[in-house]
Design a protein around this motif. Structure first.
Motif, mmCIF file in Angstrom:
data_model
loop_
_atom_site.group_PDB
_atom_site.id
_atom_site.type_symbol
_atom_site.label_atom_id
_atom_site.label_comp_id
_atom_site.label_asym_id
_atom_site.label_seq_id
_atom_site.Cartn_x
_atom_site.Cartn_y
_atom_site.Cartn_z
ATOM 1 N N UNK A 102 1.719 8.993 5.204
ATOM 2 C CA UNK A 102 2.187 10.247 4.611
ATOM 3 C C UNK A 102 3.257 10.872 5.487
ATOM 4 N N UNK A 103 4.337 11.328 4.864
ATOM 5 C CA UNK A 103 5.475 11.961 5.537
ATOM 6 C C UNK A 103 6.249 10.986 6.423
ATOM 7 N N UNK A 104 6.013 9.683 6.215
ATOM 8 C CA UNK A 104 6.749 8.676 6.962
ATOM 9 C C UNK A 104 7.986 8.222 6.207
ATOM 10 N N UNK A 105 8.634 7.190 6.740
ATOM 11 C CA UNK A 105 9.846 6.651 6.123
ATOM 12 C C UNK A 105 9.887 5.155 6.390
ATOM 13 N N UNK A 106 10.451 4.398 5.452
ATOM 14 C CA UNK A 106 10.587 2.956 5.614
ATOM 15 C C UNK A 106 12.043 2.610 5.894
ATOM 16 N N UNK B 270 16.861 3.009 3.576
ATOM 17 C CA UNK B 270 15.594 3.695 3.821
ATOM 18 C C UNK B 270 14.991 4.160 2.503
ATOM 19 N N UNK B 271 13.668 4.381 2.522
ATOM 20 C CA UNK B 271 13.000 4.958 1.369
ATOM 21 C C UNK B 271 11.766 5.709 1.856
ATOM 22 N N UNK C 5 5.674 0.978 -0.089
ATOM 23 C CA UNK C 5 7.027 1.508 -0.331
ATOM 24 C C UNK C 5 8.031 0.358 -0.236
ATOM 25 N N UNK C 6 9.050 0.395 -1.108
ATOM 26 C CA UNK C 6 10.073 -0.655 -1.152
ATOM 27 C C UNK C 6 11.437 -0.127 -0.741
ATOM 28 N N UNK C 7 12.208 -0.995 -0.103
ATOM 29 C CA UNK C 7 13.663 -0.878 -0.089
ATOM 30 C C UNK C 7 14.157 -2.161 -0.749
ATOM 31 N N UNK C 8 14.982 -2.040 -1.802
ATOM 32 C CA UNK C 8 15.394 -3.216 -2.564
ATOM 33 C C UNK C 8 16.906 -3.277 -2.688
#
Length: 214
Positions: free
Chosen positions: A127-131, A169-170, A176-179
């Motif tokens: 939660x509140x993170x980032x990829x 980033x996403x 969670x995906x970055x595509x």
């Protein structure tokens, strides 16, 4: 507090054993550098403002070799990323810095066959993170548009048909995906989930009074 993207940078080069470029980490407390090289190399050294960075992941798919390095609390302002390795080769590199970072979750890696037009980097985000997702492609002229998330930087080697890398980033919680949408070509991806400090309840407890006995 949430992890937030701060700054990005990129650099591409012809066949070489070194690379250096400027990255602005003003207000950021975590830096990631992803090297994407045409061949496997050894004796890699990566520094930011002269401070050694730590390798946290690596991945490859025959024609692109990615090495990801990280540094907590990088020097503020615009400073130099410097990298060196054995074996002269083409390269395409990206870097990203973030604020609100506390820890790195489980890093995921994957490869993409030449018969597939899309690449998807997936990992579990707190939660509140980032990829942070990095995609390497041995054909730098192939358009690598981010279709899930936000593109932060894209790099090509000076021979654009030799090496390319895209960084995106996403946000979200859980998977969670970055595509990327791209021309079919072999490739590899690395997904680095970044987490903020764990929130505390903030409750206050009354002080205890010790009573004497006897």
């Amino acid at each position: 507090m949430a992890v937030a993207f701060g700054h990005a940078s990129s650099y591409g080069h012809d066949s070489a054993t070194t690379a250096s470029w400027a990255h602005d980490a003003t207000g950021d407390n975590f830096l990631i550098v992803s090297l994407c090289l045409r061949v496997a190399v050894t004796n890699i050294s990566v520094t930011y403002n002269g401070v050694a960075m730590t390798q946290i992941s690596a991945n490859n798919n025959t024609y692109d070799y990615q090495y990801v390095y990280a540094l907590a609390n990088p020097a503020t302002g615009s400073n130099t990323v410097s990298a060196s390795w054995t074996t002269s080769t083409y390269g395409a590199h990206t870097a990203g810095s973030f604020s609100g970072y506390d820890s790195t979750g489980t890093i995921a890696t994957g490869t993409v066959p030449a018969t597939t037009d899309d690449a998807v980097a997936t990992a579990t985000v707190a939660a509140n993170g980032i990829l942070a997702g990095f995609f390497g492609n041995p054909d730098g002229t192939a358009f690598m548009a981010v279709t899930q998330g936000t593109e932060r930087a894209e790099s090509q080697s000076t021979d654009a048909s030799t090496e390319g890398q895209s960084f995106g980033t996403n946000t979200g919680t859980g998977s969670v995906n970055v595509a990327w949408s791209r021309r079919a070509e072999v490739g590899s991806w690395i997904a680095v989930p970044l987490a903020p400090p764990v929130a505390t309840s903030g409750k206050n407890f009354p002080a205890l009074t010790l009573l004497g006995v006897g």
